[in-house]
Design a protein around this motif. Structure first.
Motif, PDB file in Angstrom:
ATOM      1  N   MET A 181      32.667 153.738  -9.707  1.00  0.00           N
ATOM      2  CA  MET A 181      33.489 152.544  -9.888  1.00  0.00           C
ATOM      3  C   MET A 181      33.973 152.433 -11.328  1.00  0.00           C
ATOM      4  N   LEU A 182      33.092 152.730 -12.296  1.00  0.00           N
ATOM      5  CA  LEU A 182      33.522 152.741 -13.702  1.00  0.00           C
ATOM      6  C   LEU A 182      34.651 153.738 -13.909  1.00  0.00           C
ATOM      7  N   ALA A 183      34.506 154.922 -13.346  1.00  0.00           N
ATOM      8  CA  ALA A 183      35.507 155.961 -13.536  1.00  0.00           C
ATOM      9  C   ALA A 183      36.838 155.578 -12.879  1.00  0.00           C
ATOM     10  N   TYR A 184      36.780 155.104 -11.643  1.00  0.00           N
ATOM     11  CA  TYR A 184      38.014 154.752 -10.944  1.00  0.00           C
ATOM     12  C   TYR A 184      38.722 153.585 -11.614  1.00  0.00           C
ATOM     13  N   GLY A 200      37.446 162.294 -12.618  1.00  0.00           N
ATOM     14  CA  GLY A 200      36.368 163.258 -12.831  1.00  0.00           C
ATOM     15  C   GLY A 200      35.927 163.310 -14.275  1.00  0.00           C
ATOM     16  N   PHE A 201      36.889 163.279 -15.196  1.00  0.00           N
ATOM     17  CA  PHE A 201      36.561 163.283 -16.626  1.00  0.00           C
ATOM     18  C   PHE A 201      35.755 162.050 -17.019  1.00  0.00           C
ATOM     19  N   ALA A 221      31.596 166.150 -12.383  1.00  0.00           N
ATOM     20  CA  ALA A 221      33.044 166.216 -12.606  1.00  0.00           C
ATOM     21  C   ALA A 221      33.828 166.574 -11.344  1.00  0.00           C
ATOM     22  N   VAL A 222      33.579 167.755 -10.784  1.00  0.00           N
ATOM     23  CA  VAL A 222      34.420 168.269  -9.698  1.00  0.00           C
ATOM     24  C   VAL A 222      34.304 167.432  -8.427  1.00  0.00           C
ATOM     25  N   SER A 223      33.079 167.136  -7.990  1.00  0.00           N
ATOM     26  CA  SER A 223      32.917 166.402  -6.732  1.00  0.00           C
ATOM     27  C   SER A 223      33.530 165.007  -6.811  1.00  0.00           C
ATOM     28  N   VAL A 224      33.402 164.352  -7.957  1.00  0.00           N
ATOM     29  CA  VAL A 224      33.963 163.002  -8.098  1.00  0.00           C
ATOM     30  C   VAL A 224      35.487 163.066  -8.216  1.00  0.00           C
ATOM     31  N   ALA A 225      36.007 164.131  -8.809  1.00  0.00           N
ATOM     32  CA  ALA A 225      37.461 164.327  -8.794  1.00  0.00           C
ATOM     33  C   ALA A 225      37.950 164.490  -7.361  1.00  0.00           C
ATOM     34  N   VAL A 261      34.925 176.789 -17.731  1.00  0.00           N
ATOM     35  CA  VAL A 261      36.387 176.671 -17.596  1.00  0.00           C
ATOM     36  C   VAL A 261      36.734 175.532 -16.644  1.00  0.00           C
ATOM     37  N   GLU A 262      36.025 175.457 -15.522  1.00  0.00           N
ATOM     38  CA  GLU A 262      36.268 174.366 -14.571  1.00  0.00           C
ATOM     39  C   GLU A 262      35.997 173.012 -15.207  1.00  0.00           C
ATOM     40  N   LEU A 263      34.905 172.913 -15.943  1.00  0.00           N
ATOM     41  CA  LEU A 263      34.586 171.660 -16.611  1.00  0.00           C
ATOM     42  C   LEU A 263      35.658 171.306 -17.640  1.00  0.00           C
ATOM     43  N   ALA A 264      36.137 172.295 -18.377  1.00  0.00           N
ATOM     44  CA  ALA A 264      37.171 172.053 -19.383  1.00  0.00           C
ATOM     45  C   ALA A 264      38.465 171.587 -18.730  1.00  0.00           C
ATOM     46  N   ILE A 265      38.804 172.147 -17.574  1.00  0.00           N
ATOM     47  CA  ILE A 265      40.024 171.718 -16.877  1.00  0.00           C
ATOM     48  C   ILE A 265      39.951 170.238 -16.534  1.00  0.00           C
ATOM     49  N   VAL A 266      38.792 169.818 -16.014  1.00  0.00           N
ATOM     50  CA  VAL A 266      38.639 168.406 -15.652  1.00  0.00           C
ATOM     51  C   VAL A 266      38.656 167.532 -16.898  1.00  0.00           C
ATOM     52  N   TRP A 267      37.893 167.911 -17.915  1.00  0.00           N
ATOM     53  CA  TRP A 267      37.813 167.087 -19.117  1.00  0.00           C
ATOM     54  C   TRP A 267      39.147 167.029 -19.863  1.00  0.00           C
ATOM     55  N   VAL A 268      39.740 168.166 -20.147  1.00  0.00           N
ATOM     56  CA  VAL A 268      40.975 168.184 -20.940  1.00  0.00           C
ATOM     57  C   VAL A 268      42.133 167.606 -20.142  1.00  0.00           C
TER      58      VAL A 268
END
Length: 388
Positions: free
Chosen positions: A134-137, A159-160, A205-209, A275-282
């Motif tokens: 909820m915080l993220a959304y 996700g980030f 990151a990925v699952s919540v994205a 790399v996957e984590l960086a894609i979500v974060w950046v």
């Protein structure tokens, strides 16, 4: 409870010895303990922080539905809980799903005040699946990323943000005996100090994205177009949101296993995870900041009551928990405290704190003087969704 081990794999009992000594003989449904008898005195405080966030999230989601006709927050809550219901039993009982050789037992939670599933699932973990998504959304909703840049950008942003808040918690838990990871599990072959990188990437990151993409696709788009789903359409859409998160996580996880299986080994596996984590974060950070700046220019920047109240409460509580951890961290040797618990990566946790503080400022306070708190119908809420 005829079997003292319940359905847990044998290795579970070996791991729980690190957490104070308990087996898989808890009640199949629910077990309740005295909070004063828990392993670490921070544990009941942690339960209060997370459970309060979940209760507040429910109130907030109902408020948005009643005042603004927006069911997306409720769909996020129950979609996340459905994802938990499908996903968590596999993590706790991989032996019952034929996954001991490929995945193994990732971790074991310590026992808290209220436990489910033979003492495997603490109540506060269920609440965590509500409070932090909820915080993220909310951070993404009020900055208009979904409407301005599309579903992919919105999902990356969610996700980030979730990863930033979640890893403040995730990197601290092992040190304070909230849970213990199994370093011998096949899926835990790459660690960032106390935490498997697979957990950091896939779960935070990925699952919540994936959850956010499904939410935007199935509930958000019709709602933003003025046709919010109701009744059975909303129920089915909400369940599908949880399935979407699971499918995305499994698909990305399968790709990672293919890379490792083709001879890349743990080094290639680690590269793929980072790399996957960086894609979500950046990608998520760029989309969030760009949309917030655009909203400020347009005079449409909003503020979220949930982000303001619970965002700062969560950060204050975990600043306290991290402060509590400092003495044993200073006395630790080789990444292990005198109590035998493992230390999380402090630079990464600091980065997460900085990112989460920035997000809380953006989402909790809007970007212009007099910005309405949680308005229900503004130019962004009425805008059409672009892209996929």
């Amino acid at each position: 409870m005829s079997d003292s081990r319940g359905p847990c794999p044998e290795v579970a009992n070996e791991i729980t010895r690190e957490l104070g000594g308990f087996d898989c003989s808890g009640a199949p449904l629910v077990e309740v303990r005295n909070p004063a008898d828990l392993t670490h005195w921070t544990m009941p405080l942690l339960e209060v922080v997370i459970l309060a966030g979940a209760v507040f999230a429910l109130w907030y989601a109902v408020r948005r539905l009643r005042q603004h006709g927006d069911p997306t927050n409720l769909a996020l809550m129950f979609g996340g809980l459905f994802y938990l219901t499908v996903n968590e039993p596999v993590l706790y009982f991989p032996n019952k799903f034929g996954l001991m050789d490929d995945v193994g037992l990732n971790f074991v939670h310590n026992v808290f005040t209220v436990q489910f599933m033979y003492d495997r699932l603490p109540l506060y973990i269920s609440a965590l699946y509500i409070a932090l998504p909820m915080l993220a959304y909310e951070a993404v909703r009020v900055t208009g990323v979904f409407q301005r840049y599309g579903l992919v950008a919105g999902a990356l942003a969610v996700g980030f943000v979730h990863s930033a808040y979640y890893e403040i918690f995730d990197t601290l838990g092992p040190q304070l005996s909230w849970w213990a990871w199994n370093r011998d599990a096949p899926s835990n072959s790459v660690f960032l100090d106390a935490v498997p990188v697979g957990s950091i990437t896939l779960y935070s990151a990925v699952s919540v994205a994936g959850l956010a993409y499904g939410l935007g696709l199935l509930v958000g788009r019709p709602t933003w177009a003025g046709r919010p789903p109701r009744g059975i359409r909303l129920v089915l859409g909400t369940l599908a949101v949880g399935v979407f998160a699971l499918v995305v996580m499994l698909s990305v996880g399968a790709f990672e296993r293919v890379v490792r299986g083709l001879g890349g080994g743990d080094d290639a596996y680690a590269v793929v995870l980072y790399v996957e984590l960086a894609i979500v974060w950046v990608g998520g950070a760029i989309a969030l900041v760009a949309s917030w700046r655009a909203a400020r220019r347009e005079g449409t920047a909003e503020a979220s009551l949930y982000s303001r109240v619970y965002g700062w409460s969560f950060l204050a509580a975990f600043a306290f928990f991290w402060a509590v951890s400092i003495p044993s961290r200073l006395d630790a040797e080789g990444g292990t405290t005198n109590q035998g618990t493992e230390l999380g990566n402090l630079p990464f946790a600091t980065l997460c704190f900085v990112a989460a503080i920035g997000v809380t400022v953006i989402a909790g306070h809007g970007g212009r003087r007099g910005a309405a708190d949680d308005p229900g119908s503004n130019s962004l809420a009425e805008a059409s969704v672009t892209g996929a």
